[in-house]
Scaffold this motif. Structure first.
Motif, PDB file in Angstrom:
ATOM      1  N   SER A 249     -31.965  -4.784  36.645  1.00  0.00           N
ATOM      2  CA  SER A 249     -32.894  -3.664  36.546  1.00  0.00           C
ATOM      3  C   SER A 249     -34.094  -3.909  37.449  1.00  0.00           C
ATOM      4  CB  SER A 249     -33.367  -3.474  35.101  1.00  0.00           C
ATOM      5  OG  SER A 249     -32.338  -2.954  34.285  1.00  0.00           O
TER       6      SER A 249
ATOM      7  N   GLY B 284     -32.670   4.303  38.551  1.00  0.00           N
ATOM      8  CA  GLY B 284     -31.316   3.902  38.890  1.00  0.00           C
ATOM      9  C   GLY B 284     -30.562   4.965  39.666  1.00  0.00           C
TER      10      GLY B 284
ATOM     11  N   SER C  23     -24.654   2.829  37.439  1.00  0.00           N
ATOM     12  CA  SER C  23     -25.930   2.547  36.795  1.00  0.00           C
ATOM     13  C   SER C  23     -25.730   2.422  35.301  1.00  0.00           C
ATOM     14  CB  SER C  23     -26.908   3.688  37.088  1.00  0.00           C
ATOM     15  OG  SER C  23     -28.095   3.540  36.348  1.00  0.00           O
TER      16      SER C  23
ATOM     17  N   SER D 123     -31.713   0.583  36.202  1.00  0.00           N
ATOM     18  CA  SER D 123     -30.608  -0.374  36.129  1.00  0.00           C
ATOM     19  C   SER D 123     -29.534  -0.069  37.165  1.00  0.00           C
ATOM     20  CB  SER D 123     -29.990  -0.378  34.731  1.00  0.00           C
ATOM     21  OG  SER D 123     -29.452   0.890  34.443  1.00  0.00           O
TER      22      SER D 123
END
Length: 384
Positions: free
Chosen positions: A300, A306, A322, A350
């Motif tokens: 992350s 993301g 993601s 992420s």
């Protein structure tokens, strides 16, 4: 000229092995008979089913009659959970799982809750691990099923199946594991691991999509999910997809030759993790080392999105995923990252990169350089 594609989403699906396709073709062109028919032409398909059942059983340390073909992992998981709940509800209506399971498990359990079953979702720690004492404390007299995945599809955490299975066996509780991400990576001997049911999907190990199987230990009471004909020894109705099953068999046969690839992937995984963590404002999601899937990198980036990372990677020819999923135009935060306590300023940034057998060191270096420049540019834009 477009960028060459770098595929880093092998947890989502894997490219089909050319040998798998070759194994499928005869059942699409010549031996296309319905395996339930009685004439000799159809028996070729039935023989193929028998062979694949034996291959799967041999890999798991199971019996061929304990292997039932399905349309993939989702069906196998749904059948395991619903079939055990319905078939054993006189014993009890309590089911235990974890907060980080795949949605196929979580949504099936939500369905069962609406039917009056009680579900306990156990918490995990900051690396995604389930603590055995939590499971031990949660098991009750009316607990009929424990379902814990073999390895987490998002953050790569590998679970102690042998210990979980032994605890369930001691308590007289049926144990199912979602092995969709683990097949071909972990040793999944069902006898040694005390597993009663195990779900598999072929497209995660270079087989075709739309086919998988459920292992059901002999003697386990399980209600049918699908009703109709008498296929799969009366347990799973529907004409078998012989070509896809034959392809899955070839993919299963190839698993034993892939140990060297796992070692190489582990080395590349560790290099990616170390290099990415040198970037400002990054964190690793999931454990390090041997208790992480060998191809899984989940990181992350603080205060980055993301989805923005994914779109920019896509423009550069890199396929990744993601921890967030786009639903109806809004971003839904990963339930796995929430469960492991990822902070709010990290959770939406992420990125999951999952390597494959064909992933090269050059591709890894290209992705790392791209991430360095991309994250620096995005942070610069935020500051301006």
């Amino acid at each position: 000229m477009s960028n060459p594609m770098i595929y880093m989403d092998h947890a989502a699906t894997t490219p089909m092995d050319p040998e798998v396709w070759k194994a499928m073709v005869p059942y699409l062109q010549q031996s296309y008979g319905n395996p339930s028919s009685v004439y000799s032409f159809a028996r070729e398909g039935k023989q193929a089913l028998t062979k694949v059942r034996e291959i799967a059983a041999r890999l798991l340390g199971a019996k061929a009659r304990e292997i039932y073909f399905t349309s993939g992992g989702t069906e196998a998981i749904n059948w395991a959970l619903k079939g055990i709940a319905w078939g054993n509800q006189r014993r009890g209506r309590h089911i235990i799982s974890t907060a980080v399971e795949h949605h196929a498990t979580l949504h099936a359990l939500e369905f069962l809750e609406k039917q009056g079953f009680e579900v306990t979702l156990l918490p995990v720690d900051e690396q995604g691990f389930l603590h055995l004492e939590d499971l031990r404390d949660a098991i009750r007299e009316d607990t009929v099923l424990v379902s814990v995945m073999a390895a987490n599809n998002e953050i790569g955490t590998i679970y102690p199946l042998k210990e979980i299975g032994a605890l369930c066996r001691d308590k007289g509780v049926i144990f199912h594991t979602d092995a969709v991400q683990a097949m071909g990576v972990l040793d999944l001997n069902v006898e040694e691991l005390n597993i009663d049911l195990l779900s598999v999907s072929a497209h995660k190990f270079h087989g075709p999509k739309g086919v998988g199987f459920l292992y059901v230990r002999g003697g386990i009471v399980i209600e049918n999910l699908l009703h109709g004909g008498n296929q799969e020894r009366g347990r799973r109705s529907g004409t078998e997809n012989v070509a896809a099953i034959a392809g899955m068999g070839k993919a299963l046969e190839s698993l034993s030759h892939r140990k060297a690839a796992l070692s190489r992937m582990t080395d590349l995984r560790d290099r990616m993790i170390e290099e990415i963590l040198l970037l400002p404002g990054t964190r690793l999601n999931g454990p390090r080392g041997a208790l992480r899937l060998p191809n899984n990198v989940n990181v992350s980036f603080r205060n980055l999105e993301g989805e923005t990372l994914l779109m920019n990677l896509d423009l550069a020819g890199v396929m990744a995923s993601s921890g967030s999923a786009c639903t109806s135009g809004s971003i839904e935060e990963s339930h796995v990252l929430k469960a492991i306590g990822v902070e709010e300023d990290f959770i939406r940034g992420s990125l999951r990169l999952t390597l494959g057998e064909a992933t090269t060191e050059e591709e890894v270096l290209q992705v790392l350089e791209l991430l360095r420049s991309l994250t620096a540019r995005l942070r610069s834009l935020k500051r301006s």
